[in-house]
Design an enzyme around this catalytic site. Structure first.
Site, PDB file in Angstrom:
ATOM      1  N   GLY A 241      44.784 -23.617 -17.790  1.00  0.00           N
ATOM      2  CA  GLY A 241      43.998 -23.412 -16.571  1.00  0.00           C
ATOM      3  C   GLY A 241      42.537 -23.167 -16.878  1.00  0.00           C
ATOM      4  O   GLY A 241      42.055 -22.036 -16.759  1.00  0.00           O
TER       5      GLY A 241
ATOM      6  N   SER B 168      39.774 -26.027 -16.210  1.00  0.00           N
ATOM      7  CA  SER B 168      38.893 -26.748 -15.287  1.00  0.00           C
ATOM      8  C   SER B 168      39.062 -26.275 -13.848  1.00  0.00           C
ATOM      9  O   SER B 168      40.149 -25.874 -13.425  1.00  0.00           O
ATOM     10  CB  SER B 168      39.201 -28.249 -15.340  1.00  0.00           C
ATOM     11  OG  SER B 168      39.123 -28.707 -16.651  1.00  0.00           O
TER      12      SER B 168
ATOM     13  N   GLU C 182      41.581 -28.724 -29.862  1.00  0.00           N
ATOM     14  CA  GLU C 182      42.013 -29.798 -28.987  1.00  0.00           C
ATOM     15  C   GLU C 182      41.388 -31.122 -29.434  1.00  0.00           C
ATOM     16  O   GLU C 182      42.016 -32.162 -29.381  1.00  0.00           O
ATOM     17  CB  GLU C 182      41.610 -29.473 -27.543  1.00  0.00           C
ATOM     18  CG  GLU C 182      42.229 -30.389 -26.497  1.00  0.00           C
ATOM     19  CD  GLU C 182      41.788 -30.061 -25.070  1.00  0.00           C
ATOM     20  OE1 GLU C 182      41.018 -29.108 -24.873  1.00  0.00           O
ATOM     21  OE2 GLU C 182      42.227 -30.778 -24.158  1.00  0.00           O
TER      22      GLU C 182
ATOM     23  N   GLU D 180      30.994 -38.119 -23.359  1.00  0.00           N
ATOM     24  CA  GLU D 180      29.557 -37.822 -23.253  1.00  0.00           C
ATOM     25  C   GLU D 180      29.285 -36.416 -23.797  1.00  0.00           C
ATOM     26  O   GLU D 180      28.309 -36.205 -24.530  1.00  0.00           O
ATOM     27  CB  GLU D 180      29.093 -37.920 -21.788  1.00  0.00           C
ATOM     28  CG  GLU D 180      28.978 -39.341 -21.240  1.00  0.00           C
ATOM     29  CD  GLU D 180      30.327 -39.979 -20.907  1.00  0.00           C
ATOM     30  OE1 GLU D 180      31.326 -39.235 -20.799  1.00  0.00           O
ATOM     31  OE2 GLU D 180      30.390 -41.216 -20.759  1.00  0.00           O
TER      32      GLU D 180
HETATM   33  C1  FAD Z   1      44.524 -36.616 -16.823  1.00  0.00           C
HETATM   34  C2  FAD Z   1      43.725 -35.365 -17.006  1.00  0.00           C
HETATM   35  C3  FAD Z   1      44.339 -34.222 -17.471  1.00  0.00           C
HETATM   36  C4  FAD Z   1      43.639 -33.029 -17.586  1.00  0.00           C
HETATM   37  N1  FAD Z   1      44.311 -31.892 -17.966  1.00  0.00           N
HETATM   38  C5  FAD Z   1      43.665 -30.699 -17.932  1.00  0.00           C
HETATM   39  C6  FAD Z   1      44.371 -29.480 -18.143  1.00  0.00           C
HETATM   40  O1  FAD Z   1      45.575 -29.487 -18.397  1.00  0.00           O
HETATM   41  N2  FAD Z   1      43.706 -28.319 -18.023  1.00  0.00           N
HETATM   42  C7  FAD Z   1      42.367 -28.268 -17.764  1.00  0.00           C
HETATM   43  O2  FAD Z   1      41.822 -27.189 -17.699  1.00  0.00           O
HETATM   44  N3  FAD Z   1      41.659 -29.406 -17.535  1.00  0.00           N
HETATM   45  C8  FAD Z   1      42.280 -30.612 -17.614  1.00  0.00           C
HETATM   46  N4  FAD Z   1      41.570 -31.777 -17.356  1.00  0.00           N
HETATM   47  C9  FAD Z   1      40.177 -31.680 -16.920  1.00  0.00           C
HETATM   48  C10 FAD Z   1      39.158 -32.255 -17.874  1.00  0.00           C
HETATM   49  O3  FAD Z   1      38.947 -31.409 -18.928  1.00  0.00           O
HETATM   50  C11 FAD Z   1      37.889 -32.541 -17.040  1.00  0.00           C
HETATM   51  O4  FAD Z   1      38.166 -33.635 -16.226  1.00  0.00           O
HETATM   52  C12 FAD Z   1      36.691 -32.827 -17.897  1.00  0.00           C
HETATM   53  O5  FAD Z   1      36.244 -31.666 -18.490  1.00  0.00           O
HETATM   54  C13 FAD Z   1      35.550 -33.455 -17.097  1.00  0.00           C
HETATM   55  O6  FAD Z   1      35.223 -32.668 -15.998  1.00  0.00           O
HETATM   56  P1  FAD Z   1      35.102 -33.301 -14.546  1.00  0.00           P
HETATM   57  O7  FAD Z   1      36.300 -34.081 -14.284  1.00  0.00           O
HETATM   58  O8  FAD Z   1      34.750 -32.214 -13.620  1.00  0.00           O
HETATM   59  O9  FAD Z   1      33.880 -34.314 -14.649  1.00  0.00           O
HETATM   60  P2  FAD Z   1      32.329 -33.936 -14.631  1.00  0.00           P
HETATM   61  O10 FAD Z   1      32.084 -32.813 -15.544  1.00  0.00           O
HETATM   62  O11 FAD Z   1      31.865 -33.832 -13.248  1.00  0.00           O
HETATM   63  O12 FAD Z   1      31.717 -35.241 -15.317  1.00  0.00           O
HETATM   64  C14 FAD Z   1      31.452 -36.433 -14.626  1.00  0.00           C
HETATM   65  C15 FAD Z   1      30.729 -37.366 -15.579  1.00  0.00           C
HETATM   66  O13 FAD Z   1      29.494 -36.767 -15.963  1.00  0.00           O
HETATM   67  C16 FAD Z   1      29.398 -36.726 -17.375  1.00  0.00           C
HETATM   68  N5  FAD Z   1      28.617 -35.553 -17.766  1.00  0.00           N
HETATM   69  C17 FAD Z   1      28.793 -34.288 -17.356  1.00  0.00           C
HETATM   70  N6  FAD Z   1      27.894 -33.494 -17.960  1.00  0.00           N
HETATM   71  C18 FAD Z   1      27.155 -34.259 -18.765  1.00  0.00           C
HETATM   72  C19 FAD Z   1      26.060 -34.027 -19.647  1.00  0.00           C
HETATM   73  N7  FAD Z   1      25.555 -32.806 -19.831  1.00  0.00           N
HETATM   74  N8  FAD Z   1      25.541 -35.074 -20.335  1.00  0.00           N
HETATM   75  C20 FAD Z   1      26.036 -36.310 -20.166  1.00  0.00           C
HETATM   76  N9  FAD Z   1      27.054 -36.589 -19.339  1.00  0.00           N
HETATM   77  C21 FAD Z   1      27.605 -35.579 -18.647  1.00  0.00           C
HETATM   78  C22 FAD Z   1      30.825 -36.652 -17.842  1.00  0.00           C
HETATM   79  O14 FAD Z   1      30.957 -37.086 -19.176  1.00  0.00           O
HETATM   80  C23 FAD Z   1      31.489 -37.596 -16.863  1.00  0.00           C
HETATM   81  O15 FAD Z   1      31.306 -38.908 -17.282  1.00  0.00           O
HETATM   82  C24 FAD Z   1      42.255 -32.988 -17.267  1.00  0.00           C
HETATM   83  C25 FAD Z   1      41.623 -34.146 -16.833  1.00  0.00           C
HETATM   84  C26 FAD Z   1      42.332 -35.323 -16.690  1.00  0.00           C
HETATM   85  C27 FAD Z   1      41.624 -36.548 -16.213  1.00  0.00           C
END
Ligand code: FAD
Lengths: 402, 382
Positions: free
Chosen positions: A127, A129, A244, A389
């Protein structure tokens, strides 16, 4: 420097290989190599078979069920396990929460949680994100307010993988709203049966149901479930995310998928000859193999380097493994899609999508059914575990000094 | 040369865009249509008829509007942007194209008015499991009965809109070996005729298809669309027009997806700023724009060349277009999901649906590599 495996290491590899192939049911291993979804029961079965042999948590300290292997042995283990289609022991337990509890937990916490974690008697989920806190994890808003012997947790986590199966969740919560971002966060272990927790599934575009939203509404968490110091949960998180990153390379699974690509492409005809004889296709497969070998060797070098590191912080170079490992996985799923070609078009609805009528593919086309869903689903590998990224940002800062 | 639409074309575009914006503005509407008995919104099909969309390519003498490929392109692009799932490609472009190019006046006079009014839908039952992307690879047989009719025997796979279509245009081999270019006939079969069995299912991109088994299906002499002397040539012309239409549809989908992504970059906040402020993401969005513009150019080129009478020149152009569309769509689609992060992975969000449609367009009538290989075999474009 001697890059060959010793006779002992080769014997070790043989031993693992024959165990994986004989002890882990063929049906489960076939599902893994064919990109089919495993049920909870299948994952638990496989995990417990490994655990009984001491193969679920070999990287843990000996006292907690670890195997005391050399880095090379660990490497061989991971490769053989994956290459033979054995499901990874549940990463949330063995690679994420377990090592944090080992590194930061109290003796009581270790005794209470580690054995059940190792045996998968308890299923854990991650838990971290939140809707507003993805890449910028430290902006998380879920709060844990101390009230006597308890924290009262409120907020929402999202993308929580397999929370629908979970008994426990390890959470990052804000315990000090006044402190600067990273400094007010704590690492809490929360029983999923506690009143006030709601799990809502999120369907992914491929039709799968592996992620969830988890809501916390005045959830009471005993203070003894705090791992590490209060407000210092970010140290645990950083440590965990580094672990991880290395696990995410999945070299063995990619190797296995390359094998499968070659097998299927020798069966599928493109015109008057098998697709594998098509020069362009064949070259693409070979190119992926080169990338994969480079990744494999890099992974071994990073492991070797890690032996000389004194801190327990993750090696920033493991970000290279995450970036290339995920991209290669995606490339292999696209090659499978190319093999299936027009036969990848039918959508095999799962039972939850009964409104579309369930449709089993004809038996001889079963191999083609998961091709498109796997390609769609594997887009996740460059997003989760710290997006690619973000990995590049880490490398730019930590290795290049920008 | 003139890239501007004329007044009528602009009007057509405005009215299609408006109708589709109303009908497909919300992803939930689309999900709803998928659950309707036919797998699409039947009432909307009637509205297409009222707008004249179903008659676009058919000659006026047969009851059509006698319009050209540019109009088809306008509609296809709008469909792509809206992610519309009605069987326009199957009925009007593919099966309709076969009918048009067959020159079979009797059948055209009989069928076109019903198509135009939205009362008749068609599907092209052509693809077979073993064939991959070879249009001539047909194992289904057509045995002449000596009186001008035929009996069909065989299996067709992944027939687009095959489960809801009223009639099927079937390709079958009258003579020759499995992949011979000669000896292929085209036959009109009622979808409910004796000996026709259909197994329908949803496709990855929210449309529907069917596997069709033909067992001793009788075809009367009147229902022979084109004989074995020219079946493949007719089929190729229709498929080339379908490639042009699919290219335009892909451009519509890419445009919609790009816009969605850029909007998201401007609104999603991380680290206290819109993620669009990160230059690495801006550059990615710019590369996507380049891919989109290249694709649009090649979709125009495909539309221009789809009417080229020289089959070899036409095929080269279609191959070139399909290569560019495939390349652009994969790059743009994958990048769009990546830039969205987790939200892009979900069924509830439109980006994934665009991405899936674009991926399936690549699988249709030859993927990127197939067409690159074919084009290279023909010595390249010039
Ligand atoms: C199938 C799946 C399983 C997952 N399982 C888990 C889980 O079990 N537990 C958990 O806690 N989380 C989990 N996650 C969450 C995952 O860690 C997040 O999706 C990830 O950290 C990206 O965050 P976001 O989706 O909010 O995208 P955002 O952070 O909003 O990013 C959107 C885009 O912006 C880019 N970006 C953001 N900041 C920057 C920067 N500073 N410089 C350049 N580019 C940037 C990102 O690379 C991405 O391309 C899972 C995600 C998926 C898709």
């Amino acid at each position: 420097m001697d890059l060959r495996f010793s006779p002992e290491e080769n014997a070790f590899r043989q031993e693992l290989r024959s165990f994986f192939r004989s002890a882990v049911p063929e049906t489960i291993r076939a599902k893994v190599s064919e990109n089919r979804h495993l049920s909870k029961e299948e994952m638990v079965t496989s995990h417990k078979i490994l655990h009984a042999k001491g193969y679920a948590v070999p990287h843990w300290p000996k006292a907690w069920g670890g195997a005391d292997w050399t880095p090379v042995q660990h490497y061989i283990y991971t490769e053989e396990l994956q290459y033979n289609g054995v499901p990874q022991p549940l990463p949330f337990n063995v690679s994420m929460c377990g090592p944090v509890v080992i590194a930061f937990g109290t003796p009581e916490q270790k005794k209470r949680f580690l054995p059940r974690m190792a045996a998968l008697d308890d299923w854990w989920c991650q838990g971290f994100s939140e809707p507003g806190a993805g890449s910028d994890l430290a902006s998380l808003k879920t709060t844990a307010v101390r009230q006597g012997d308890h924290y009262i947790v409120n907020g929402q986590k999202t993308w929580t993988t397999l929370a629908q199966h979970a008994d426990w969740i390890f959470c990052l919560c804000r315990t000090d709203p006044e402190a600067k971002k990273q400094l007010g966060i704590s690492f809490l272990l929360i029983d999923m049966k506690t009143p006030g927790i709601t799990v809502r599934p999120i369907q992914t575009m491929d039709g799968g149901r592996e992620v969830n939203e988890v809501f916390f509404d005045d959830v009471k968490v005993p203070v003894e479930n705090l791992v590490g110091q209060e407000h210092r949960g970010w140290d645990c998180a950083k440590f965990l995310l580094g672990n991880e990153r290395t696990g995410i390379a999945r070299v063995g699974y990619s190797k296995q998928r390359v094998q499968r690509i070659k097998e299927l492409a020798s069966r599928v005809m493109a015109g008057d000859r098998p697709l594998i004889e098509d020069e362009r296709f064949r070259e693409k497969v070979a190119a992926v193999e080169v990338e994969l070998k480079a990744l494999e060797m890099t992974q071994m070098r990073v492991l070797a380097e890690d032996r000389h590191r004194k801190d327990r912080l993750p090696n920033p170079k493991s970000s290279i493994l995450k970036i290339r490992g995920s991209e290669i996985q995606q490339a292999t799923t696209h090659l499978l899609l190319e093999i299936a070609g027009p036969l990848a078009v039918p959508y095999q609805a799962d039972s939850d999508d009964a409104q579309f009528g369930s449709n089993e593919p004809p038996e001889d086309l079963e191999w083609a059914a998961p091709a498109a869903p796997a390609y769609f689903n594997y887009r996740k590998t460059t997003i989760y575990g710290g997006s690619n990224e973000i990995q590049r940002n880490i490398l730019a800062k930590a290795v290049l000094g920008f | 040369m003139d890239f501007d639409l004329n007044d009528e074309q602009r009007q057509l575009k405005d009215s299609v865009d408006r109708l589709l914006a109303d009908s497909y503005g919300d992803l939930a509407q689309r999900m709803g249509y998928m659950k309707e008995p036919k797998g699409y919104k039947a009432a909307l099909w009637q509205q297409y008829a009222e707008l004249g969309l179903l008659g676009i390519p058919f000659a006026e003498e047969h009851g059509g509007l006698g319009q050209g490929l540019t109009e088809t392109m306008i509609v296809a692009e709008a469909f792509g942007r809206a992610l519309a799932i009605e069987p326009y490609l199957a009925t009007v472009v593919l099966a309709g194209g076969v009918l048009r190019h067959s020159g079979n006046a009797a059948l055209l006079e009989e069928l076109v008015p019903a198509i135009v009014e939205g009362k008749l839908t068609l599907a092209l039952a052509h693809q077979e499991r073993q064939a991959r992307f070879d249009l001539a690879d047909i194992a289904t047989t057509a045995r002449a009965d000596g009186k001008g009719g035929y009996t069909l025997e065989g299996e067709k796979a992944v027939v687009l809109a095959g489960d809801s279509a009223d009639k099927l245009v079937v390709t079958a081999r009258v003579s020759g070996a499995r992949a011979d270019r000669s000896g292929i006939g085209l036959f009109l079969v009622d979808a409910k005729a004796n000996g026709v069995t259909r197994r329908g299912y949803p496709t990855q991109d929210g449309q529907r298809a069917a596997d069709v088994t033909l067992s001793a299906v009788r075809v009367t002499p009147e229902a022979v669309v084109a004989g074995p002397d020219k079946g493949l040539q007719v089929l190729e012309r229709a498929v080339d027009e379908a490639i042009a239409a699919l290219s335009a549809e892909a451009v519509g989908a890419m445009g919609g997806l790009h816009e969605l992504t850029v909007d998201y970059l401007k609104t999603r906040q991380q680290f206290g700023v819109p993620i669009g402020s990160f230059q690495v993401l801006q550059h990615k969005a710019v590369d996507m724009l380049t891919a989109l513009e290249e694709a649009r150019s090649m979709a125009y080129y495909a539309t221009m060349m789809a009417a080229e009478p020289d089959a070899r020149e036409r095929r080269k152009a279609m191959a070139a277009a399909k290569v560019q569309i495939g390349k652009s769509a994969r790059f743009l689609g994958e990048a769009a999901i990546q830039l969205h992060g987790g939200i892009g992975m979900t069924m509830e969000y439109k980006a994934g649906h665009y991405f899936k449609r674009l991926t399936m367009i690549d699988m249709a009538f030859g993927d990127t590599d197939h067409h690159l290989r074919e084009l290279a075999k023909m010595g390249g474009l010039t």
